[in-house]
Enzyme design. Structure first.
Site, PDB file in Angstrom:
ATOM      1  CE  LYS A 297      83.734 144.846  19.811  1.00  0.00           C
ATOM      2  NZ  LYS A 297      83.925 143.801  18.781  1.00  0.00           N
TER       3      LYS A 297
ATOM      4  NE  ARG B 171      76.918 147.029  28.078  1.00  0.00           N
ATOM      5  CZ  ARG B 171      77.545 146.046  27.438  1.00  0.00           C
ATOM      6  NH1 ARG B 171      78.358 146.322  26.437  1.00  0.00           N
ATOM      7  NH2 ARG B 171      77.363 144.787  27.800  1.00  0.00           N
TER       8      ARG B 171
ATOM      9  N   GLY C 200      78.112 140.735  18.144  1.00  0.00           N
ATOM     10  CA  GLY C 200      77.350 139.922  19.082  1.00  0.00           C
ATOM     11  C   GLY C 200      76.765 140.765  20.204  1.00  0.00           C
TER      12      GLY C 200
ATOM     13  CD  GLN D  72      77.920 139.646  23.967  1.00  0.00           C
ATOM     14  OE1 GLN D  72      77.358 138.635  23.529  1.00  0.00           O
ATOM     15  NE2 GLN D  72      78.989 140.161  23.396  1.00  0.00           N
TER      16      GLN D  72
ATOM     17  CG  ASP E 165      86.183 139.734  24.360  1.00  0.00           C
ATOM     18  OD1 ASP E 165      85.794 138.664  23.845  1.00  0.00           O
ATOM     19  OD2 ASP E 165      85.427 140.684  24.599  1.00  0.00           O
TER      20      ASP E 165
ATOM     21  NE  ARG F 280      87.945 140.576  21.161  1.00  0.00           N
ATOM     22  CZ  ARG F 280      87.975 141.894  21.364  1.00  0.00           C
ATOM     23  NH1 ARG F 280      89.126 142.523  21.382  1.00  0.00           N
ATOM     24  NH2 ARG F 280      86.859 142.571  21.547  1.00  0.00           N
TER      25      ARG F 280
END
Length: 437
Positions: free
Chosen positions: A25, A30, A98, A173, A319, A392
């Site tokens: 992801k 990007r 996000g 981020q 994550d 998740r």
């Protein structure tokens, strides 16, 4: 009013077979962003067909970038250059992403036009001052809600200045947003982190021809550079693979091969943690795709034992903690996690959600401000789990259901499609007991 979708997870079969996990992801987000800014046409293969990444692609379409989809998981992006984006006629909807919103904040802060970014209910609760603060130091003008949450209202036409930013949080981020703004800023922009984070942006900017210096915890570039088009192959997403790594490790008789998984060294803390707990995971067929290391991961069931997770691993597995908590519940003995306060500001308060859910199934969990102690080894019971719309959390308790003496109902699973489309199809095909309701 339509009821939210849910899963019923229950004991299935030993997991067997060879799986292709959807594309990464973070790399997918990007790849579209940087290809849109390049001076020409770029091809992306392995693009994640999730709602989050499609939202990012749709945003660039709103800003005048032509993006073709010749087949699923492929995109052809007709880049408009760093100065070619057009003013959108409506708010830019980031959905649950996000990554999309925070990176776009850096990019949109430098544009000559105004813009507004919105998100879904979950994203609208997430903190944005960690991004708008350093961008403001560069000269950006971005308004949030009073509590620092979205929508983000970006005032265009600002002159940005390069800064040397010492980030108070270890966040890829935040780093990426500052670097993207730095492409447009006068002078040099640098970021120093308290702990090294994923370097996807740095690696990909270099692949698109940007002169950028980076090493673990540091990155630096000068403004005014242009991007050359390039073709990107997106590796399989390690965070998605993590759920099958844990499931095959804890379900007796399992043996799974996960093909061509991205092994960015700033992403794979869970591998080290699971191995510390006794997991049997080997790597085969090492290669490189789009500047990223990949390999097949072969995971076999092995009895796990509790461990104290080194804090140095935490930024590299932020994550993956929901999956790790389930591994810890299945392990013999106690597993201790510290230094993971960042989990409280993800799609949900993941520490609280995982602790509450595991307690519902009969696991003793001692929660702290920045972590938890999970007392593993007890049989998991049945119960109803609230995922709080966090994909998740939902997938982690789908694994827990495979170890339950009864059935585990997992509520509010719609957002699983944002990062792992067809998780339930892959899972049931491999042997999971899982049905939708």
């Amino acid at each position: 009013m339509t009821a939210s979708p849910y899963w019923i997870a229950h004991k299935g079969q030993p997991l067997q077979g060879s799986l292709t996990i959807p594309g990464d992801k973070s790399v997918s987000h990007r790849s579209v962003m940087f290809a849109a800014l390049a001076d020409g046409v770029s091809r992306i293969d392995g693009f994640l067909e999730g709602e989050d990444t499609r939202a990012t692609a749709a945003i660039f379409s709103q800003m005048g970038v032509r993006i073709d989809t010749p087949s699923p998981s492929q995109r052809i992006v007709h880049g408009v250059g760093v100065d070619g984006l057009q003013a959108p006629s409506a708010p830019l909807d980031c959905g649950n992403a996000g990554t999309g919103m925070r990176l776009l904040a850096g990019l949109l802060a430098a544009q000559p036009f105004d813009s507004v970014m919105v998100g879904d209910e979950s994203l609208s609760r997430r903190p944005m001052r960690r991004v708008t603060g350093p961008l403001g130091e560069m000269g950006a003008k971005i308004e949030t809600e009073a509590d620092g949450t979205p929508p983000l209202r970006v005032q265009g036409g600002q002159t940005l200045r390069g800064i040397a930013f010492a980030s108070p949080v270890a966040s890829a981020q935040v780093k990426s947003a500052v670097l993207l703004a730095g492409l447009y800023a006068e002078g040099e922009t640098s970021v120093i982190e308290p702990h090294p984070t994923r370097d996807y942006s740095e690696r990909m900017l270099r692949a698109f021809g940007v002169d950028i210096d980076f090493s673990p915890g540091k990155a630096r570039l000068r403004g005014g550079q242009r991007l050359r088009p390039t073709d990107i192959v997106v590796p399989a997403d390690f965070s998605s693979a993590a759920f099958f790594l844990v499931a095959a490790s804890v379900i007796p008789g399992s043996e799974l091969r996960l093909r061509a998984v991205g092994l960015n060294p700033r992403r794979t803390g869970l591998l080290a943690a699971l191995r510390l707990m006794g997991a049997d995971i080997t790597e085969e067929n090492h290669a490189e795709q789009g500047g990223e290391a990949v390999a097949d991961l072969v995971v076999r069931y092995a009895p796990l034992h509790g461990a104290e997770i080194p804090e140095a691993l935490v930024p590299d597995m932020i994550d993956e903690f929901p999956a790790l908590f389930v591994a810890a519940a299945a392990a013999q003995g106690n597993t201790v996690v510290r230094g993971a306060a960042e989990l409280r500001v993800k799609e949900s308060d993941r520490l609280a959600a995982m602790a509450t859910g595991l307690r519902t199934l009969g696991v003793q969990v001692d929660e702290t401000e920045d972590g938890a102690t999970i007392h593993g080894g007890a049989a998991l019971g049945s119960g109803t789990i609230e995922s709080h719309g966090d994909h998740r959390i939902a997938m982690a308790f789908a694994i827990a259901g495979q170890l339950s003496t009864g059935e585990v109902r997992v509520n509010d699973i719609a957002n699983v499609a944002t990062s792992f489309p067809d998780f339930d199809g892959l899972a049931t095909g491999a042997g999971f007991g899982l049905r939708a309701g």
